[in-house]
Design an enzyme around this catalytic site. Structure first.
Site, PDB file in Angstrom:
ATOM      1  N   GLU A  55      36.698 -12.086 -24.798  1.00  0.00           N
ATOM      2  CA  GLU A  55      35.872 -10.958 -24.359  1.00  0.00           C
ATOM      3  C   GLU A  55      35.038 -10.349 -25.483  1.00  0.00           C
ATOM      4  O   GLU A  55      33.969  -9.795 -25.227  1.00  0.00           O
ATOM      5  CB  GLU A  55      36.752  -9.883 -23.723  1.00  0.00           C
ATOM      6  CG  GLU A  55      37.344 -10.266 -22.385  1.00  0.00           C
ATOM      7  CD  GLU A  55      38.692 -10.963 -22.512  1.00  0.00           C
ATOM      8  OE1 GLU A  55      39.355 -11.146 -21.473  1.00  0.00           O
ATOM      9  OE2 GLU A  55      39.066 -11.330 -23.656  1.00  0.00           O
ATOM     10  N   GLY A 115      39.545 -12.871 -15.158  1.00  0.00           N
ATOM     11  CA  GLY A 115      40.975 -12.905 -14.886  1.00  0.00           C
ATOM     12  C   GLY A 115      41.168 -12.838 -13.384  1.00  0.00           C
ATOM     13  O   GLY A 115      40.202 -12.850 -12.617  1.00  0.00           O
ATOM     14  N   HIS A 126      38.185  -8.519 -17.885  1.00  0.00           N
ATOM     15  CA  HIS A 126      39.440  -8.462 -17.146  1.00  0.00           C
ATOM     16  C   HIS A 126      40.234  -7.201 -17.470  1.00  0.00           C
ATOM     17  O   HIS A 126      40.788  -7.065 -18.562  1.00  0.00           O
ATOM     18  CB  HIS A 126      40.269  -9.698 -17.490  1.00  0.00           C
ATOM     19  CG  HIS A 126      41.570  -9.792 -16.763  1.00  0.00           C
ATOM     20  ND1 HIS A 126      41.690  -9.522 -15.418  1.00  0.00           N
ATOM     21  CD2 HIS A 126      42.815 -10.140 -17.184  1.00  0.00           C
ATOM     22  CE1 HIS A 126      42.950  -9.699 -15.047  1.00  0.00           C
ATOM     23  NE2 HIS A 126      43.653 -10.066 -16.109  1.00  0.00           N
ATOM     24  N   GLY A 131      28.581  -2.319 -37.787  1.00  0.00           N
ATOM     25  CA  GLY A 131      29.270  -3.086 -38.813  1.00  0.00           C
ATOM     26  C   GLY A 131      30.483  -3.830 -38.301  1.00  0.00           C
ATOM     27  O   GLY A 131      31.251  -4.387 -39.089  1.00  0.00           O
ATOM     28  N   HIS A 189      27.122   5.263 -45.445  1.00  0.00           N
ATOM     29  CA  HIS A 189      28.314   4.414 -45.487  1.00  0.00           C
ATOM     30  C   HIS A 189      29.192   4.827 -46.665  1.00  0.00           C
ATOM     31  O   HIS A 189      30.056   5.680 -46.523  1.00  0.00           O
ATOM     32  CB  HIS A 189      27.909   2.931 -45.580  1.00  0.00           C
ATOM     33  CG  HIS A 189      29.058   1.992 -45.410  1.00  0.00           C
ATOM     34  ND1 HIS A 189      28.912   0.632 -45.445  1.00  0.00           N
ATOM     35  CD2 HIS A 189      30.377   2.218 -45.212  1.00  0.00           C
ATOM     36  CE1 HIS A 189      30.100   0.058 -45.275  1.00  0.00           C
ATOM     37  NE2 HIS A 189      31.006   0.998 -45.137  1.00  0.00           N
TER      38      HIS A 189
END
Length: 528
Positions: free
Chosen positions: A47, A25, A70, A401, A281
């Protein structure tokens, strides 16, 4: 007179951070002014993809890697990817442009407010230098912090008027420093570990991603053979630390408390190396370890050791500890485990390909040293059963994940590993999070092979809905996406392969070429 920019590039060059992943940027332009000819800039269109490409590059190369994003908006776009980098112990050095110092206080447009706080808690260290002359030292500190164990991402916010400041006197010392760690336990500590291993009647070895990251897979094989132990990979595996067709190998542990105890029943000592205890999990409560079983944890991460709910832990360098144990442990007088029988081969039934058959074909025709980047979350178990992993650094999966890892990380891994072919195995749900990375593969002619398993839904969510006993869930089907058209739009050749013969042809042609290729394969839905 040397500027802060020139001094900073000297530091980056000294530590070999000469490949820059970014999406610039306005705040970043002064850093990139007169970009050095011996550096290369890898542009990503978002990004999130930039972060994941850099992560793939860093994980595969083993070196800290520079990311330039940025201000606050760019950092925010990359935060999802940063979760994966944090849990994979990935040494990313992230720099973000900041508004000029004179306008930060009034929060002018593109000010990164409380910049050092923004990426926490997903970085090891973050800062905004108090003055321009401290930028080179802060960059040096960031590189060392990212590289020291446990490795991980760091973040530096730099006001863009700092780059033209005059470098401080003595800045040249920063390019003469080396910072290393010594992680070998004491003789007494090693003797204690050896005694416990020697006294165990039926020990089992559980290996994690840090074994692969420190190039200790071969040492793990020697230890398993020395003590005649069966070997499991720790749950939620983001890397492969052990050859999957070795007689000792038993698979990947399920990410649940009760499931792990069931798999390890009958053992009296669990030796966990290079993994947390454990990355659970789904909530399936039970006993952390089987009855009458002890756990010994070897890790490079003090945080993992401290938060484990069970067992004794020793923190140190994984490769050094394994080497020292092998020097001290005699050959166990037990029978070696026997290799597990392979799953039965499948025959084509017509209609959509089953993922298991697709993995068999990939395993048959891929190079023996292929590197797999997997982000097909609903087919992970089938992948481990059907695809053989032989060598160090051959498997990567999003450690937290977080979706968007797969395509971009595959591009980064291939960029870092030019002598091996990288195959991305990506679910159609996951692919949409990082599809822009195809442009980077095309722009820099990175010959990655991307295979899209297209089942028109978020397959893992179908399974979770049954596990959680919930129904009528909206928003988990994603029909009508043409991935070949998307690939062509980004400049990558796309092939639609609707059956076994068409996939074999497309896959062989992709591997024979030297350009990026996307293969879209409609597949059946299956559970993780």
């Amino acid at each position: 007179m040397k500027t802060v920019r020139h001094a900073s590039y000297d530091i980056l060059r000294h530590y070999q951070l000469m490949t820059v992943f970014g999406n610039p940027g306005s705040n970043e332009l002064p850093f990139l002014h007169d970009f050095p000819e011996d550096f290369r800039y890898i542009l990503g269109l978002h990004e999130g993809g930039v972060m994941e490409m850099a992560e793939g590059y860093a994980l595969s190369s083993g070196n800290p890697t520079l990311v330039n994003v940025h201000a606050a908006a760019g950092t925010g776009n990359g935060m999802g990817a940063l979760t994966n980098a944090w849990y994979s112990h990935c040494p990313l050095v992230i720099t973000a442009g900041q508004q000029v110092r004179a306008m930060m206080g009034v929060e002018a447009m593109l000010t990164n407010v409380d910049a050092a706080q923004l990426p926490k808690p997903l970085v090891k260290w973050s800062c905004e230098p108090a003055l321009a002359q401290d930028v080179p030292r802060a960059l040096s500190q960031a590189i060392h912090m990212a590289s020291l164990p446990p490795r991980g991402p760091v973040y530096v916010s730099i006001p863009y008027d700092d780059w033209d400041g005059v470098a401080p006197s003595g800045v040249e010392h920063l390019t003469r420093r080396q910072v290393t760690s010594a992680g070998l336990p004491s003789v007494v500590q090693l003797a204690h570990v050896c005694q416990r291993l020697a006294a165990a009647r039926h020990p089992v070895l559980v290996l994690g991603p840090d074994v692969d990251s420190c190039h200790a897979n071969g040492l793990a094989v020697q230890l398993a053979e020395r003590l005649c132990m069966t070997v499991w990979i720790a749950p939620s595996a983001s890397r492969c630390p052990f050859p999957t067709r070795h007689p000792c190998f038993r698979g990947v542990l399920p990410p649940e408390i009760a499931g792990i105890s069931t798999c390890l029943a009958g053992h009296d000592l669990i030796l966990v190396v290079g993994a947390p205890v454990f990355r659970y999990h789904q909530h399936v409560p039970g006993h952390y370890v089987p009855a009458d079983c002890q756990l010994l944890h070897l890790t490079c991460d003090a945080g993992e050791a401290a938060r484990a709910p069970v067992g004794d832990a020793l923190v140190g360098d994984i490769a050094l500890i394994l080497t020292a144990l092998l020097e001290r442990l005699p050959q166990a007088e037990r029978e070696m485990p026997t290799v597990l029988p392979p799953p039965p081969s499948l025959t084509e039934q017509g209609g959509l390909l089953h993922p298991e058959m697709l993995f068999e074909l990939i395993n048959e025709f891929a190079p023996k040293d292929a590197i797999y980047v997997n982000e097909s979350t609903s087919t992970v178990s089938a992948f481990w059963q059907r695809v053989e992993i032989r060598e160090q650094g051959s498997y990567f999966f999003p450690a937290a994940g977080g979706l968007g890892f797969g395509i971009a990380a595959a591009v980064g891994v291939q960029l870092a590993t030019t002598k091996r072919r990288v195959i991305g195995i990506i679910g159609d749900g996951s692919a949409n999070y990082g599809i822009t990375a195809l442009w980077t593969a095309s722009r820099y002619n990175i010959p990655v092979v991307i295979i899209i398993l297209k089942n028109g839904t978020y397959g893992a969510l179908h399974w979770f809905s049954r596990v959680m006993n919930v129904s009528g869930i909206p928003g988990i089907d994603i029909p009508g996406i043409d991935f070949c058209a998307l690939a062509q739009g980004y400049g990558v050749h796309g092939v639609y392969a609707k059956n076994k013969a068409e996939f074999i042809c497309a896959f062989k042609n992709a591997l024979a070429g030297d350009k990026p290729v996307l293969i879209e394969v409609p597949t059946q839905i299956m559970s993780p």
